[in-house]
Design a protein around this motif. Structure first.
Motif, PDB file in Angstrom:
ATOM      1  N   PHE A 264       6.344   1.386   2.414  1.00  0.00           N
ATOM      2  CA  PHE A 264       5.302   2.408   2.443  1.00  0.00           C
ATOM      3  C   PHE A 264       5.912   3.806   2.293  1.00  0.00           C
ATOM      4  CE2 PHE A 264       3.679  -1.232   4.774  1.00  0.00           C
ATOM      5  CZ  PHE A 264       2.415  -1.385   4.212  1.00  0.00           C
ATOM      6  N   GLY A 265       5.219   4.631   1.509  1.00  0.00           N
ATOM      7  CA  GLY A 265       5.707   5.985   1.291  1.00  0.00           C
ATOM      8  C   GLY A 265       5.463   6.888   2.491  1.00  0.00           C
ATOM      9  N   ARG A 266       4.397   6.594   3.264  1.00  0.00           N
ATOM     10  CA  ARG A 266       4.091   7.409   4.438  1.00  0.00           C
ATOM     11  C   ARG A 266       3.694   6.489   5.584  1.00  0.00           C
ATOM     12  NH1 ARG A 266       0.163  12.814   4.820  1.00  0.00           N
ATOM     13  NH2 ARG A 266       0.889  13.445   6.900  1.00  0.00           N
TER      14      ARG A 266
ATOM     15  N   GLY B 235       0.828  -1.192   0.000  1.00  0.00           N
ATOM     16  CA  GLY B 235       0.000   0.000   0.000  1.00  0.00           C
ATOM     17  C   GLY B 235       0.865   1.245   0.000  1.00  0.00           C
ATOM     18  N   GLN B 236       0.216   2.391   0.031  1.00  0.00           N
ATOM     19  CA  GLN B 236       0.952   3.653   0.025  1.00  0.00           C
ATOM     20  C   GLN B 236       1.194   4.201   1.432  1.00  0.00           C
ATOM     21  OE1 GLN B 236      -1.115   6.431  -2.533  1.00  0.00           O
ATOM     22  NE2 GLN B 236      -1.573   4.844  -4.047  1.00  0.00           N
ATOM     23  N   THR B 237       0.151   4.118   2.294  1.00  0.00           N
ATOM     24  CA  THR B 237       0.232   4.698   3.638  1.00  0.00           C
ATOM     25  C   THR B 237      -0.001   3.627   4.683  1.00  0.00           C
ATOM     26  OG1 THR B 237      -0.599   6.822   2.827  1.00  0.00           O
ATOM     27  CG2 THR B 237      -0.737   6.427   5.195  1.00  0.00           C
TER      28      THR B 237
ATOM     29  N   ARG C  67      -5.167   2.234  -1.061  1.00  0.00           N
ATOM     30  CA  ARG C  67      -4.075   3.096  -0.608  1.00  0.00           C
ATOM     31  C   ARG C  67      -3.590   2.778   0.808  1.00  0.00           C
ATOM     32  NH1 ARG C  67      -6.874   7.500  -0.896  1.00  0.00           N
ATOM     33  NH2 ARG C  67      -7.561   7.433   1.283  1.00  0.00           N
ATOM     34  N   ASP C  68      -4.516   2.513   1.727  1.00  0.00           N
ATOM     35  CA  ASP C  68      -4.186   2.470   3.151  1.00  0.00           C
ATOM     36  C   ASP C  68      -4.052   1.053   3.705  1.00  0.00           C
ATOM     37  OD1 ASP C  68      -4.340   5.359   3.675  1.00  0.00           O
ATOM     38  OD2 ASP C  68      -6.474   5.109   3.187  1.00  0.00           O
TER      39      ASP C  68
ATOM     40  N   GLN D 172       9.177  10.574   6.053  1.00  0.00           N
ATOM     41  CA  GLN D 172       7.994   9.758   5.797  1.00  0.00           C
ATOM     42  C   GLN D 172       7.071   9.553   7.000  1.00  0.00           C
ATOM     43  OE1 GLN D 172      10.996   6.904   3.478  1.00  0.00           O
ATOM     44  NE2 GLN D 172       8.955   6.027   3.492  1.00  0.00           N
TER      45      GLN D 172
END
Length: 271
Positions: free
Chosen positions: A149-151, A121-123, A228-229, A187
């Motif tokens: 994860f990017g964030r 996922g991204q976050t 995304r999450d 991040q």
């Protein structure tokens, strides 16, 4: 035939390590953390838990409880975060430990609050209440977290401001970490909330999710997205169950070690 003395059977290996307490941090009268020596052969995944305890009094059986390991998998010491429960069989004694004392630790770490139980996922949201912050101290210091994860958003809800243990660490100290400091500075976001005192972000984390306040505060689209999450939950049973229902409402699916998913919780603590 001659009588021969039978050799006594070899002692049964202990199920626990006996480990020295290296340091103790007392955050409040009832909230404390401690670090113990790590056995050379002890391996675990960031976010897992292990049994921690003390020998029984007056020759009784050892008293043990499940504790999340607050150290990342690469740390040479093992850290744990605890509250002192009034009249608690273990914590009423554990709160009195000092450097040099001995505690017991199980030999088999386990748990589902690990990156392996999540799909990509991204976050990554690490949502905890009280001492449910402990596994996030581990996951947030693991290099794999920032690679996947990017964030990364660490959410910590407590009753009183003084209970925000590690607040300084997450706002600045982690940026000095020689292994992941740069990644954390770029991040990681720390999002504390307080329920019983005035605070910039007051109230229960579930209320701030339902109202959309948390997403507005962080400049994110309202709600969680399964595209995304990814979310980890640890803390009070009420928070975990309510947040899990909210996540399911957004379309996220629970994961496990056997079948990774969009969010995970620790069922050993929830029951």
């Amino acid at each position: 035939m001659t009588d021969t003395a039978l050799a006594p059977p070899p002692p049964k290996p202990s199920a626990f390590h006996e480990l020295e307490v290296l340091s103790v941090q007392r955050w409040t009268d009832g909230l404390f953390s401690f670090r113990i020596a790590r056995p050379d052969d002890f391996r675990f995944r960031s976010g897992e838990f292990v049994m921690i305890g003390l020998p029984g009094e007056d020759g009784g059986k050892p008293i043990l409880r499940a504790y999340s390991i607050a150290s990342p998998c690469w740390d040479e010491e093992l850290e744990f975060l605890s509250i002192a429960v009034p009249d608690g069989p273990l914590t009423s004694r554990l709160v009195k430990i000092q450097p040099g004392d001995t505690v017991l630790m199980g030999k088999k770490p386990t748990g589902t609050l690990v990156l392996d139980a999540l799909t990509g996922g991204q976050t990554l949201w690490l949502i905890g209440t009280g001492t449910g912050l402990a596994p996030w101290l581990s996951v947030a210091r693991d290099p794999d977290t920032y690679a996947r994860f990017g964030r990364v958003i660490v959410c910590h809800t407590v009753r009183n401001v003084a209970d925000l243990a590690y607040r300084d660490f997450f706002t600045s100290g982690i940026h000095e970490d020689p292994l992941i400091g740069e990644e954390a500075a770029a991040q990681l976001t720390y999002y504390p909330t307080v329920t019983r005192e005035a605070f910039d972000t007051p109230g229960r984390i579930t209320d701030r999710i339902k109202s959309g306040a948390i997403f507005a505060d962080l400049g994110l689209p309202a709600g969680f997205s399964p595209d995304r999450d990814r979310v980890m939950l640890c803390g009070s049973m009420a928070m975990i169950k309510e947040t899990a229902e909210l996540l399911e409402g957004f379309g996220l699916k629970e994961g496990s070690n056997a079948e990774p998913g969009d969010y995970v919780l620790e069922r050993a603590f929830v029951g």
